[in-house]
Design an enzyme around this catalytic site. Structure first.
Site, PDB file in Angstrom:
ATOM      1  N   ARG A  16      51.589  18.601  38.415  1.00  0.00           N
ATOM      2  CA  ARG A  16      50.614  19.591  38.871  1.00  0.00           C
ATOM      3  C   ARG A  16      49.488  18.957  39.689  1.00  0.00           C
ATOM      4  O   ARG A  16      48.305  19.316  39.562  1.00  0.00           O
ATOM      5  CB  ARG A  16      50.045  20.375  37.681  1.00  0.00           C
ATOM      6  CG  ARG A  16      51.049  21.336  37.064  1.00  0.00           C
ATOM      7  CD  ARG A  16      50.465  22.126  35.924  1.00  0.00           C
ATOM      8  NE  ARG A  16      50.099  21.257  34.815  1.00  0.00           N
ATOM      9  CZ  ARG A  16      49.282  21.588  33.821  1.00  0.00           C
ATOM     10  NH1 ARG A  16      48.740  22.786  33.821  1.00  0.00           N
ATOM     11  NH2 ARG A  16      49.023  20.756  32.856  1.00  0.00           N
ATOM     12  N   LEU A  18      48.759  19.313  42.750  1.00  0.00           N
ATOM     13  CA  LEU A  18      48.069  20.243  43.652  1.00  0.00           C
ATOM     14  C   LEU A  18      47.005  21.029  42.884  1.00  0.00           C
ATOM     15  O   LEU A  18      45.913  21.279  43.385  1.00  0.00           O
ATOM     16  CB  LEU A  18      49.087  21.194  44.303  1.00  0.00           C
ATOM     17  CG  LEU A  18      48.507  22.193  45.306  1.00  0.00           C
ATOM     18  CD1 LEU A  18      47.783  21.482  46.440  1.00  0.00           C
ATOM     19  CD2 LEU A  18      49.601  23.106  45.863  1.00  0.00           C
ATOM     20  N   LYS A 116      52.440  40.966  42.435  1.00  0.00           N
ATOM     21  CA  LYS A 116      53.647  40.190  42.167  1.00  0.00           C
ATOM     22  C   LYS A 116      54.590  40.134  43.355  1.00  0.00           C
ATOM     23  O   LYS A 116      54.817  41.127  44.027  1.00  0.00           O
ATOM     24  CB  LYS A 116      54.396  40.801  40.991  1.00  0.00           C
ATOM     25  CG  LYS A 116      53.924  40.209  39.729  1.00  0.00           C
ATOM     26  CD  LYS A 116      54.494  40.931  38.550  1.00  0.00           C
ATOM     27  CE  LYS A 116      53.947  40.303  37.313  1.00  0.00           C
ATOM     28  NZ  LYS A 116      54.565  39.012  37.024  1.00  0.00           N
ATOM     29  N   ILE A 435      41.593  43.767  21.187  1.00  0.00           N
ATOM     30  CA  ILE A 435      43.018  43.645  21.520  1.00  0.00           C
ATOM     31  C   ILE A 435      43.681  42.442  20.837  1.00  0.00           C
ATOM     32  O   ILE A 435      44.900  42.291  20.866  1.00  0.00           O
ATOM     33  CB  ILE A 435      43.197  43.612  23.055  1.00  0.00           C
ATOM     34  CG1 ILE A 435      42.550  44.846  23.690  1.00  0.00           C
ATOM     35  CG2 ILE A 435      44.655  43.557  23.464  1.00  0.00           C
ATOM     36  CD1 ILE A 435      43.056  46.176  23.151  1.00  0.00           C
ATOM     37  N   CYS A 520      49.406  27.829  36.763  1.00  0.00           N
ATOM     38  CA  CYS A 520      50.819  27.615  36.473  1.00  0.00           C
ATOM     39  C   CYS A 520      51.124  28.133  35.072  1.00  0.00           C
ATOM     40  O   CYS A 520      50.239  28.192  34.236  1.00  0.00           O
ATOM     41  CB  CYS A 520      51.135  26.129  36.486  1.00  0.00           C
ATOM     42  SG  CYS A 520      50.764  25.372  38.057  1.00  0.00           S
ATOM     43  N   ASP A 603      52.309  43.509  21.045  1.00  0.00           N
ATOM     44  CA  ASP A 603      51.935  43.528  22.462  1.00  0.00           C
ATOM     45  C   ASP A 603      53.156  43.579  23.363  1.00  0.00           C
ATOM     46  O   ASP A 603      54.078  42.781  23.215  1.00  0.00           O
ATOM     47  CB  ASP A 603      51.145  42.258  22.812  1.00  0.00           C
ATOM     48  CG  ASP A 603      49.785  42.223  22.135  1.00  0.00           C
ATOM     49  OD1 ASP A 603      49.193  43.304  21.951  1.00  0.00           O
ATOM     50  OD2 ASP A 603      49.327  41.122  21.785  1.00  0.00           O
ATOM     51  N   HIS A 698      38.155  40.771  32.330  1.00  0.00           N
ATOM     52  CA  HIS A 698      38.363  39.718  33.326  1.00  0.00           C
ATOM     53  C   HIS A 698      37.065  39.323  34.003  1.00  0.00           C
ATOM     54  O   HIS A 698      36.994  38.325  34.694  1.00  0.00           O
ATOM     55  CB  HIS A 698      39.380  40.173  34.373  1.00  0.00           C
ATOM     56  CG  HIS A 698      40.686  40.588  33.747  1.00  0.00           C
ATOM     57  ND1 HIS A 698      40.916  41.870  33.336  1.00  0.00           N
ATOM     58  CD2 HIS A 698      41.772  39.875  33.411  1.00  0.00           C
ATOM     59  CE1 HIS A 698      42.120  41.937  32.791  1.00  0.00           C
ATOM     60  NE2 HIS A 698      42.665  40.736  32.815  1.00  0.00           N
TER      61      HIS A 698
HETATM   62  N1  GLN Z   1      46.863  40.128  21.721  1.00  0.00           N
HETATM   63  C1  GLN Z   1      46.761  39.436  22.961  1.00  0.00           C
HETATM   64  C2  GLN Z   1      45.346  38.940  23.158  1.00  0.00           C
HETATM   65  O1  GLN Z   1      44.439  39.587  22.775  1.00  0.00           O
HETATM   66  C3  GLN Z   1      47.128  40.321  24.112  1.00  0.00           C
HETATM   67  C4  GLN Z   1      47.041  39.601  25.427  1.00  0.00           C
HETATM   68  C5  GLN Z   1      47.613  40.348  26.588  1.00  0.00           C
HETATM   69  O2  GLN Z   1      47.840  41.512  26.514  1.00  0.00           O
HETATM   70  N2  GLN Z   1      47.855  39.691  27.681  1.00  0.00           N
HETATM   71  O3  GLN Z   1      45.118  37.903  23.733  1.00  0.00           O
HETATM   72 ZN    ZN Z   2      46.341  42.753  27.796  1.00  0.00          ZN
END
Ligand code: GLN
Ligand code: ZN
Length: 766
Positions: A16, A18, A116, A435, A520, A603, A698
């Site tokens: 890796r 780069l 994508k 989540i 990556c 998930d 994010h």
């Molecule tokens: N349970 C995972 C988390 O909270 C779900 C991640 C995801 O959906 N990409 O990190």
């Molecule tokens: Zn998610």
């Protein structure tokens, strides 16, 4: 003589390099000259590794993304960066990631959208098209690379993305018809061709993977028109298609006024005969006989059995290559020191795939006897894989054969389960949850590293992670969340974590594949029948539950996501492998349930991205994928609540399938679209509960209470309040605690406001 070539080589580097160079440049720790020097060294080393081929690709290297490179080569750059200071590279990184190198850039512009690349896990920067789009081609960078390769004494074949595919991948910014861009794009490519003519190249590879997608008559006509306009040129053109069959576009592709066509002989093998007939007697046929998307050795004798008669018929017009660019596989198997000997003998990374190409060509040109050693070694590995007890586990095969429809069904329909679950959990209106993951702090990563290097004992590591879980639970209690999670500190990655514990899986040390820019992934490798030697998550869940009176969600990755984010077997169907994974996850679900964990989230972050390229094949994918999820999830009793999570919500087109998953609760991403993505629920009556993500994890920004309330009110216009949950839009592992705590505090406050408003409404009615 058969000609050998390659469509593209992985550019990230064996180790890796780069990635390291890019990130250090972006952080202002190294100069632009250093970055460019590393890039040039990598290119040189990649060409040297391919030097046995008749033609090496040039222009497949990229500092970030090959589609973005094409935009710059075409001089098709978003107007928002055009007048900014700096040089072309500054603008290149601005479009790629919102800023050039940090030391020179205090503020940012909005980065190009990323999406994508066909059905791969690689993401490209979407070209932006509008009525004002201009093209001012500049091929300096490609020409410089051609010079570099020629200086090594290699025969080069530059690679560019074709005009049709470029338009196909672009997004219209003003809602206009993308085909209106055809005249401008023709002129731009004409000018590129004129410039490249001066380099004295013999062949140019023009990638047109768009030809494997469904194209309507207008697009087909545009394809023909474009290539007719590009006919005058002093070198030959090979149009490359990959990732699938051409179907309705096959005839068109074969008849384009070019000098050769590359077909994916893995995915479109059944079309090769027809292609030979349609191509006539002059055009080159390049066959992608080695799978560029997987990591398995090829059965060389079988390939020769198929290729020899073709070679006899078309002779020198036959070229051999991998099916697609090798961008999608790791670089070199020889770097792997820890793989089991047998398994390693079944594997093949980019360098080894090219060796296979050379062996096949040698056998075709000179007879199999001349490569007898290579062929028999290959045969031995193929045989050993076929009969290996590590691959074939009769217990698993037996379990799969006993799967029945009852296993895919919950005991009672949702409406009944809902009543039972409400009684049991007695959750408030708008239950709040997260989540799964909480910040993966430096100390968590340090402990994991120390443990891996043997500097931390298993017991000490366990203890460190338990402390993290305890901290996480404490914080959630203090916040007043309703359904808690353990925080996933012990998981490095949501797929690899399970891959490491399941039988039939292995992982590489350096099997990195570029996902986007410097990012990556290292997909684990499924080589054999999947089984679960022991429970994988139960102790963590049990421990976390012991710390609180609140319900603790068990946290699993679903079979479809595990499948889609792994390198999978090529000796059985994806559906079959998915079913095996489903049975393993089902056992885990049942063990969690027995351990008293009665809310379990499975998930399926990657369910949507597994959709085939052609819509006509979607349903059959969805059929087995949704069934696999149901088999994983639905063994539980009525009062166990199943959640699922998806990191996107563009599922307008698959909402029926999502509903069929029959999860009691689904959490999805919606905040980035201002709940606009929930429009689908206007038309489709989604029967179960939903947690529309109320803020974007994010971004480091802290969402305000008002913004969350507003988003939930938008959700309430489409989904009854009794069926709404409140949660962030994805896991929190990439954030810091300093960001997470105030954000969740605001989320809980928003929830309380919403509950109060509902109570007031009720009072008013009474
Ligand atoms: N349970 C995972 C988390 O909270 C779900 C991640 C995801 O959906 N990409 O990190
Ligand atoms: Zn998610």
């Amino acid at each position: 003589m058969v000609t050998t070539h390659n469509l593209g080589f992985p550019r990230i580097g064996k180790k890796r390099e780069l990635k390291v160079a890019l990130e250090s440049y972006w952080q202002g720790k190294s100069s632009q000259a250093k970055l460019l020097a590393t890039a040039a060294e990598l290119r040189k080393s990649h060409w040297q590794q391919q030097s046995a081929l008749d033609y090496v690709p040039v222009g497949d290297f990229s500092l970030y993304d090959q589609v973005l490179d094409m935009s710059f080569m075409l001089g098709h750059i978003p107007s928002r960066v055009r007048d900014l200071p700096g040089d072309a590279l500054d603008n290149y990184f601005r479009v790629a990631r919102g800023r050039s190198a940090n030391e020179r850039e205090s503020c940012c512009v909005s980065a190009g959208e990323m999406t994508k690349w066909f059905d791969t896990n690689y993401h490209y920067i979407v070209p932006e098209l509008d009525a004002e789009a201009t093209f001012t081609p500049n091929a300096d960078s490609l020409i410089q690379q051609i010079d570099e390769a020629q200086a090594l004494g290699l025969s080069t074949k530059p690679v560019i993305i074709g005009p049709l595919t470029y338009l196909y991948l672009a997004k219209s910014k003003d809602g206009g018809n993308k085909l209106d861009g055809v005249p401008a794009i023709i002129n731009a490519y004409k000018s590129l061709i004129d410039t490249l003519a001066k380099t004295g190249i013999e062949w140019l590879q023009i990638d047109e993977p768009a030809l494997v997608t469904e194209m309507d008559a207008q697009w087909q006509a545009a394809a023909i028109h474009i290539y007719q306009q590009l006919q005058s040129r002093p070198f030959k053109v090979l149009v490359a298609t990959y990732f699938g069959q051409l179907q309705d576009n096959l005839k068109l592709a074969c008849e384009l006024p070019v000098d050769g066509l590359h077909l994916d002989a893995i995915n479109a093998k059944s079309e090769i005969e027809q292609a030979i007939a349609l191509l006539g007697n002059d055009k080159v046929l390049s066959l992608g006989v080695i799978n560029g998307r997987n990591i398995w050795i090829n059965d060389l004798n079988a390939a020769l059995d198929w290729l020899e008669p073709i070679h006899q018929r078309i002779g020198d017009r036959l070229w051999l290559a991998p099916s697609c660019s090798l961008l999608h596989v790791p670089v070199d198997l020889d770097s792997e020191q820890k793989l089991d000997h047998d398994i390693k003998s079944w594997l093949c990374f980019a360098v080894q795939k090219l060796e296979e190409i050379s062996t096949l060509a040698y056998a075709l040109n000179n007879g199999r006897d001349f490569v007898a050693g290579a062929l028999s070694a290959n045969q031995a590995a193929i045989d050993s894989r076929e009969s290996s007890v590590r691959v074939h586990n009769p217990i698993v095969k037996n379990a799969v054969s006993r799967v029945n429809d009852t296993m895919a069904k919950r005991q009672s329909p949702y409406a009944l389960r809902e009543v039972e679950q409400r009684k049991k959990f007695n959750l408030p209106l708008y239950p709040s949850t997260t989540i799964g993951s909480f910040p993966q702090t430096a100390s968590i990563r340090q402990s994991r590293r120390d443990f891996r290097l043997g500097e931390l004992s298993a017991a000490k590591y366990q203890q460190a992670m338990e402390e993290e879980v305890a901290y996480c639970v404490q914080q959630q209690e203090a916040l007043g969340l309703d359904v808690l999670v353990h925080g996933e500190p012990e998981r490095n990655d949501m797929v690899e974590y399970f891959g490491e514990q399941l039988e039939g899986y292995t992982s590489s040390q350096f099997g990195w594949v570029q996902s986007y820019g410097s990012r990556c992934v290292k997909p684990p490798i499924i080589y054999g029948d999947i089984s679960r030697p022991k429970a994988m998550t139960v102790e963590w869940a049990r421990y976390a539950q012991s710390l609180t009176e609140k319900p603790m969600k068990g946290m699993l990755t679903g079979p479809v996501t595990i499948l889609n984010w792994s390198f999978v077997r090529d000796d059985q169907s994806r559906a079959q492998t998915c079913l095996q994974l489903a049975l393993a996850i089902r056992e885990e679900v049942l063990d969690l349930e027995s351990a008293g964990i009665d809310i379990i989230q499975i998930d399926e972050a990657a369910l949507r991205e597994g959709l085939p390229l052609r819509q006509s094949q979607w349903q059959s994918y969805l059929d087995w994928a949704i069934r696999a999820f149901r088999i994983a999830a639905n063994g539980v009793g009525d009062t166990t609540q199943i959640h699922t999570h998806m990191c996107y919500s563009e599922f307008n087109d698959i909402i029926g399938a999502i509903a069929e998953m029959d999860a009691d609760v689904i959490t999805i991403e919606t905040s980035r679209s201002d709940m606009g993505l929930l429009d689908v629920f206007d038309e489709f009556h989604y029967p179960n509960q939903i947690g529309p993500g109320v803020y974007d994890i994010h971004s480091p920004n802290i969402p305000s209470v008002e913004s969350i309330v507003e988003l939930m009110q938008k959700a309430e216009q489409r989904i009854p309040a009794e069926r709404l949950w409140i949660n962030p839009d994805c896991g929190l592992k990439t954030r810091t605690w300093e960001e997470v705590l105030p954000a969740l505090r605001n989320m809980v406050e928003a929830k309380q406001l919403l509950v109060a408003q509902t109570d007031n409404k009720k009072l008013a009615v009474n």
